[in-house]
Design a protein around this motif. Sequence first.
Motif, PDB file in Angstrom:
ATOM      1  N   HIS A  83       0.833  -1.208   0.000  1.00 32.64           N
ATOM      2  CA  HIS A  83       0.000   0.000   0.000  1.00 32.64           C
ATOM      3  C   HIS A  83       0.865   1.254   0.000  1.00 32.64           C
ATOM      4  O   HIS A  83       0.515   2.256  -0.598  1.00 32.64           O
ATOM      5  CB  HIS A  83      -0.904   0.049   1.232  1.00 32.64           C
ATOM      6  N   GLY A  84       1.966   1.212   0.729  1.00 27.47           N
ATOM      7  CA  GLY A  84       2.836   2.375   0.871  1.00 27.47           C
ATOM      8  C   GLY A  84       3.575   2.302   2.188  1.00 27.47           C
ATOM      9  O   GLY A  84       3.807   1.203   2.729  1.00 27.47           O
ATOM     10  N   ILE A  85       3.916   3.478   2.708  1.00 26.03           N
ATOM     11  CA  ILE A  85       4.663   3.543   3.970  1.00 26.03           C
ATOM     12  C   ILE A  85       3.942   4.444   4.965  1.00 26.03           C
ATOM     13  O   ILE A  85       3.150   5.293   4.588  1.00 26.03           O
ATOM     14  CB  ILE A  85       6.111   4.052   3.753  1.00 26.03           C
ATOM     15  N   ILE A  86       4.243   4.218   6.233  1.00 24.13           N
ATOM     16  CA  ILE A  86       3.742   5.082   7.305  1.00 24.13           C
ATOM     17  C   ILE A  86       4.933   5.531   8.144  1.00 24.13           C
ATOM     18  O   ILE A  86       5.982   4.897   8.150  1.00 24.13           O
ATOM     19  CB  ILE A  86       2.707   4.369   8.207  1.00 24.13           C
ATOM     20  N   ASN A  87       4.748   6.642   8.822  1.00 27.41           N
ATOM     21  CA  ASN A  87       5.728   7.111   9.792  1.00 27.41           C
ATOM     22  C   ASN A  87       5.116   6.867  11.160  1.00 27.41           C
ATOM     23  O   ASN A  87       4.205   7.575  11.579  1.00 27.41           O
ATOM     24  CB  ASN A  87       6.016   8.598   9.575  1.00 27.41           C
ATOM     25  N   GLN A  88       5.597   5.835  11.833  1.00 20.85           N
ATOM     26  CA  GLN A  88       5.077   5.449  13.143  1.00 20.85           C
ATOM     27  C   GLN A  88       6.099   5.835  14.202  1.00 20.85           C
ATOM     28  O   GLN A  88       7.101   5.151  14.381  1.00 20.85           O
ATOM     29  CB  GLN A  88       4.788   3.939  13.153  1.00 20.85           C
ATOM     30  N   ARG A  89       5.855   6.949  14.865  1.00 21.57           N
ATOM     31  CA  ARG A  89       6.764   7.450  15.903  1.00 21.57           C
ATOM     32  C   ARG A  89       8.216   7.532  15.411  1.00 21.57           C
ATOM     33  O   ARG A  89       9.133   7.078  16.080  1.00 21.57           O
ATOM     34  CB  ARG A  89       6.646   6.604  17.167  1.00 21.57           C
ATOM     35  N   GLY A  90       8.385   8.076  14.225  1.00 24.75           N
ATOM     36  CA  GLY A  90       9.719   8.286  13.675  1.00 24.75           C
ATOM     37  C   GLY A  90      10.301   7.113  12.905  1.00 24.75           C
ATOM     38  O   GLY A  90      11.378   7.225  12.346  1.00 24.75           O
ATOM     39  N   GLU A  91       9.609   5.997  12.864  1.00 24.57           N
ATOM     40  CA  GLU A  91      10.061   4.836  12.090  1.00 24.57           C
ATOM     41  C   GLU A  91       9.255   4.736  10.805  1.00 24.57           C
ATOM     42  O   GLU A  91       8.036   4.871  10.830  1.00 24.57           O
ATOM     43  CB  GLU A  91       9.876   3.535  12.873  1.00 24.57           C
ATOM     44  N   ILE A  92       9.929   4.477   9.701  1.00 28.59           N
ATOM     45  CA  ILE A  92       9.252   4.274   8.427  1.00 28.59           C
ATOM     46  C   ILE A  92       8.951   2.781   8.291  1.00 28.59           C
ATOM     47  O   ILE A  92       9.853   1.945   8.357  1.00 28.59           O
ATOM     48  CB  ILE A  92      10.122   4.756   7.246  1.00 28.59           C
ATOM     49  N   ILE A  93       7.663   2.468   8.127  1.00 28.88           N
ATOM     50  CA  ILE A  93       7.203   1.079   8.079  1.00 28.88           C
ATOM     51  C   ILE A  93       6.391   0.867   6.810  1.00 28.88           C
ATOM     52  O   ILE A  93       5.485   1.657   6.512  1.00 28.88           O
ATOM     53  CB  ILE A  93       6.350   0.750   9.323  1.00 28.88           C
ATOM     54  N   SER A  94       6.714  -0.185   6.058  1.00 28.93           N
ATOM     55  CA  SER A  94       5.921  -0.548   4.881  1.00 28.93           C
ATOM     56  C   SER A  94       4.619  -1.193   5.327  1.00 28.93           C
ATOM     57  O   SER A  94       4.590  -1.959   6.277  1.00 28.93           O
ATOM     58  CB  SER A  94       6.685  -1.547   4.011  1.00 28.93           C
ATOM     59  N   VAL A  95       3.536  -0.877   4.612  1.00 29.52           N
ATOM     60  CA  VAL A  95       2.227  -1.463   4.897  1.00 29.52           C
ATOM     61  C   VAL A  95       1.821  -2.301   3.691  1.00 29.52           C
ATOM     62  O   VAL A  95       1.830  -1.811   2.560  1.00 29.52           O
ATOM     63  CB  VAL A  95       1.167  -0.374   5.162  1.00 29.52           C
ATOM     64  N   ILE A  96       1.492  -3.559   3.957  1.00 25.46           N
ATOM     65  CA  ILE A  96       1.171  -4.450   2.850  1.00 25.46           C
ATOM     66  C   ILE A  96      -0.275  -4.932   2.906  1.00 25.46           C
ATOM     67  O   ILE A  96      -0.906  -4.921   3.951  1.00 25.46           O
ATOM     68  CB  ILE A  96       2.125  -5.659   2.796  1.00 25.46           C
ATOM     69  N   ASP A  97      -0.762  -5.340   1.747  1.00 27.30           N
ATOM     70  CA  ASP A  97      -2.084  -5.927   1.585  1.00 27.30           C
ATOM     71  C   ASP A  97      -1.895  -7.437   1.589  1.00 27.30           C
ATOM     72  O   ASP A  97      -1.438  -8.022   0.610  1.00 27.30           O
ATOM     73  CB  ASP A  97      -2.678  -5.441   0.260  1.00 27.30           C
ATOM     74  N   MET A  98      -2.210  -8.091   2.708  1.00 28.23           N
ATOM     75  CA  MET A  98      -1.994  -9.536   2.848  1.00 28.23           C
ATOM     76  C   MET A  98      -2.749 -10.328   1.791  1.00 28.23           C
ATOM     77  O   MET A  98      -2.241 -11.301   1.252  1.00 28.23           O
ATOM     78  CB  MET A  98      -2.440 -10.007   4.233  1.00 28.23           C
ATOM     79  N   ASN A  99      -3.983  -9.933   1.513  1.00 25.60           N
ATOM     80  CA  ASN A  99      -4.794 -10.651   0.538  1.00 25.60           C
ATOM     81  C   ASN A  99      -4.104 -10.640  -0.831  1.00 25.60           C
ATOM     82  O   ASN A  99      -4.008 -11.662  -1.499  1.00 25.60           O
ATOM     83  CB  ASN A  99      -6.188 -10.026   0.455  1.00 25.60           C
ATOM     84  N   ASN A 100      -3.612  -9.497  -1.244  1.00 21.49           N
ATOM     85  CA  ASN A 100      -2.933  -9.384  -2.533  1.00 21.49           C
ATOM     86  C   ASN A 100      -1.587 -10.108  -2.516  1.00 21.49           C
ATOM     87  O   ASN A 100      -1.197 -10.737  -3.494  1.00 21.49           O
ATOM     88  CB  ASN A 100      -2.750  -7.913  -2.896  1.00 21.49           C
ATOM     89  N   LEU A 101      -0.869 -10.055  -1.416  1.00 20.49           N
ATOM     90  CA  LEU A 101       0.435 -10.711  -1.311  1.00 20.49           C
ATOM     91  C   LEU A 101       0.316 -12.222  -1.474  1.00 20.49           C
ATOM     92  O   LEU A 101       1.081 -12.848  -2.197  1.00 20.49           O
ATOM     93  CB  LEU A 101       1.089 -10.386   0.032  1.00 20.49           C
ATOM     94  N   PHE A 102      -0.667 -12.828  -0.809  1.00 23.08           N
ATOM     95  CA  PHE A 102      -0.763 -14.277  -0.810  1.00 23.08           C
ATOM     96  C   PHE A 102      -1.671 -14.860  -1.878  1.00 23.08           C
ATOM     97  O   PHE A 102      -1.470 -15.985  -2.300  1.00 23.08           O
ATOM     98  CB  PHE A 102      -1.208 -14.785   0.566  1.00 23.08           C
TER      99      PHE A 102
END
Length: 191
Positions: A83-102
């Motif tokens: 989906h993209g990335i988020i900034n979670q308390r200063g950390e950059i985290i990738s967000v994925i779509d599990m349904n699409n991944l698997f």
Amino acid sequence: MPLPATTTLHDIITTLDDSLALAEINDSNATQSSLLFSSQEKMCKYVLVVIDSEKLAIPIEGLAEIGPMPPITSLPNLPGWIHGIINQRGEIISVIDMNNLFTNNPSAGKVKNKIAVLYNSTMKIGIGIDQVTATLSRPDSDCVSLTEGTLNSTEPRVFYRGLRMGTDLYQILEPAAFLGMDRLMHYYLPE
């Protein structure tokens, strides 16, 4: 007993469990309680979640947090399952779509309303979830082997066990195997 400065949900729950176990031992006969405590099977803690039509059990020891989905920043030229990335308390985290991944079946571009952040010593990945249904502790002997199912047939290293809860089967997502998947580590960008 005050909680020490901890960094993960697993650490907090383990500290509380240890405090409760210690209080139980102190309140009863120490010899009998310690013999009973040492002979019990180790309990594993899980958070039960729903993602689209899949029911998953995520071990708390691989879970950094669960909360509302923060705003996601889309990036160009990424696979459809990111989906993209988020900034979670200063950390950059990738967000994925599990349904699409698997299953290669995108959730119609719809981002979930909650996020579960899985972690290991080198990375964190966010997965969108629809609902948290429960938290529970179960011994390893309650786990059943998975031999069928969409997720098991796609990634048997990640989804090889499950938990029966009444008539429902929750597939256990193994965080270490999930975060080590080749598809997460090495994907090819479109040209």
